[in-house]
Design a protein around this motif. Structure first.
Motif, mmCIF file in Angstrom:
data_model
loop_
_atom_site.group_PDB
_atom_site.id
_atom_site.type_symbol
_atom_site.label_atom_id
_atom_site.label_comp_id
_atom_site.label_asym_id
_atom_site.label_seq_id
_atom_site.Cartn_x
_atom_site.Cartn_y
_atom_site.Cartn_z
ATOM 1 N N MET A 56 44.814 27.864 36.694
ATOM 2 C CA MET A 56 44.337 29.229 36.263
ATOM 3 C C MET A 56 42.991 28.849 35.464
ATOM 4 O O MET A 56 42.947 27.894 34.331
ATOM 5 N N SER A 57 42.110 29.827 35.701
ATOM 6 C CA SER A 57 40.748 29.864 34.899
ATOM 7 C C SER A 57 40.463 30.941 34.471
ATOM 8 O O SER A 57 40.859 32.103 35.074
ATOM 9 N N THR A 58 39.830 31.137 33.219
ATOM 10 C CA THR A 58 39.440 32.474 32.713
ATOM 11 C C THR A 58 37.970 32.460 32.317
ATOM 12 O O THR A 58 37.439 31.570 31.513
ATOM 13 N N GLU A 59 37.349 33.674 32.932
ATOM 14 C CA GLU A 59 35.886 33.656 32.605
ATOM 15 C C GLU A 59 35.605 35.215 32.188
ATOM 16 O O GLU A 59 36.381 36.042 32.519
ATOM 17 N N THR A 60 34.500 35.376 31.158
ATOM 18 C CA THR A 60 34.436 36.659 30.460
ATOM 19 C C THR A 60 32.889 37.131 31.065
ATOM 20 O O THR A 60 31.982 36.324 30.839
ATOM 21 N N TYR A 61 32.653 38.243 31.577
ATOM 22 C CA TYR A 61 31.319 38.773 32.098
ATOM 23 C C TYR A 61 31.015 39.931 31.548
ATOM 24 O O TYR A 61 31.856 40.905 31.046
ATOM 25 N N LEU A 62 29.734 40.216 31.336
ATOM 26 C CA LEU A 62 28.991 41.047 30.895
ATOM 27 C C LEU A 62 28.827 42.362 31.794
ATOM 28 O O LEU A 62 28.521 41.921 33.118
ATOM 29 N N VAL A 63 29.172 43.510 31.508
ATOM 30 C CA VAL A 63 29.001 44.633 32.398
ATOM 31 C C VAL A 63 28.114 45.890 31.806
ATOM 32 O O VAL A 63 28.392 46.037 30.559
ATOM 33 N N GLU A 64 27.044 45.999 32.216
ATOM 34 C CA GLU A 64 26.053 47.101 31.896
ATOM 35 C C GLU A 64 26.557 48.570 32.710
ATOM 36 O O GLU A 64 26.703 48.469 33.850
#
Length: 70
Positions: free
Chosen positions: A1-9
């Motif tokens: 498993m992998s976890t990433e965080t993304y910015l959302v406008e």
């Protein structure tokens, strides 16, 4: 498993957050998606390899702007 965080406008409320979570969770390979409305992010855990472009497309489908990785 992998976890990433993304910015959302563009998210401003719980409904916005729910829309982003639903669209991102629908991407094949995504195990979970959790929005932090205050931080304007979505943290995505994947069970298999998922391209960032797929996440960006899901965010756009929800009606919001993908702003890169956090």
């Amino acid at each position: 498993m992998s976890t990433e965080t993304y910015l959302v406008e563009g998210m401003t409320c719980g409904h916005c957050a729910g829309s982003v979570e639903r669209e991102v969770r629908a991407v094949p390979g995504v195990a979970s998606a959790i929005v932090d409305l205050a931080a304007k992010t979505v943290t995505v855990t994947t069970a298999s390899v998922v391209e960032g472009e797929s996440i960006a497309a899901a965010i756009a489908e929800a009606g919001y702007a993908f702003a890169g990785r956090a």
